[in-house]
Motif scaffolding. Structure first.
Motif, short mmCIF file in Angstrom:
data_model
loop_
_atom_site.label_atom_id
_atom_site.label_comp_id
_atom_site.label_asym_id
_atom_site.label_seq_id
_atom_site.Cartn_x
_atom_site.Cartn_y
_atom_site.Cartn_z
N ASP A 33 0.84 -1.19 0.00
CA ASP A 33 0.00 0.00 0.00
C ASP A 33 0.87 1.25 0.00
O ASP A 33 1.98 1.25 0.56
CB ASP A 33 -0.89 0.04 1.24
N HIS A 34 0.36 2.29 -0.61
CA HIS A 34 1.08 3.55 -0.63
C HIS A 34 0.10 4.71 -0.66
O HIS A 34 -1.00 4.60 -1.20
CB HIS A 34 2.07 3.62 -1.80
N GLU A 35 0.50 5.79 -0.03
CA GLU A 35 -0.29 7.00 -0.02
C GLU A 35 0.39 8.00 -0.93
O GLU A 35 1.58 8.26 -0.80
CB GLU A 35 -0.38 7.55 1.40
N HIS B 37 -5.00 7.06 -0.69
CA HIS B 37 -4.48 5.76 -0.26
C HIS B 37 -4.71 4.76 -1.39
O HIS B 37 -5.81 4.64 -1.91
CB HIS B 37 -5.19 5.27 1.01
N ASN B 38 -3.65 4.06 -1.78
CA ASN B 38 -3.71 3.10 -2.88
C ASN B 38 -3.36 1.70 -2.38
O ASN B 38 -2.19 1.40 -2.14
CB ASN B 38 -2.72 3.49 -3.98
#
Length: 130
Positions: A69-71, A81-82
């Protein structure tokens, strides 16, 4: 809020896929929809040029579960948020990205984002299976 899961099967070990996809220095190699050019590090954040302008990317801490996950903080300050996962699959690994349609995003823009993410995932598959 509409969500869409986009995925690709990669014929490699899930740990290898997660290590490659989770390496911020490799992001420009496969995630053209997000990163272009040489990224720079600012503390625990990666700063990259993108089609949207300069964005800041903060990744989930390294883990053995395939959670990447990455923001992404956009030039206007909006943080997105991804969710990104690398899952074990009988053929190797399945990479799943959850795309969310934010307020104000048109249906056409959402479809364009989905097309860009699918192309990025395909580029990741091509690099890892080469």
């Amino acid at each position: 809020m509409e969500s869409r899961h986009l995925s690709v099967i990669i014929r490699r070990d899930p740990g290898e896929v997660a290590a490659f996809a989770g390496d911020p220095r490799r992001l420009p190699d496969w995630a053209a929809g997000l990163a272009a050019g040489e990224p720079r590090v600012d503390g625990d954040v990666l700063v990259v040029r993108s089609p949207m302008g300069e964005v800041r990317v903060r990744f989930a801490p390294p883990n053995d579960l395939g959670v990447l996950d990455h923001e992404v903080t956009l030039p206007d300050g909006t943080a997105v948020h991804n969710p990104l996962r690398v899952l074990p699959h009988p053929l190797g690994a399945e990479v799943v990205f959850t795309l969310r349609r934010l307020d104000g995003v048109t249906a056409d823009a959402f479809e364009a984002d989905a097309t860009a993410v699918a192309a990025d995932l395909e580029r990741l598959r091509s690099l890892l299976e080469a």
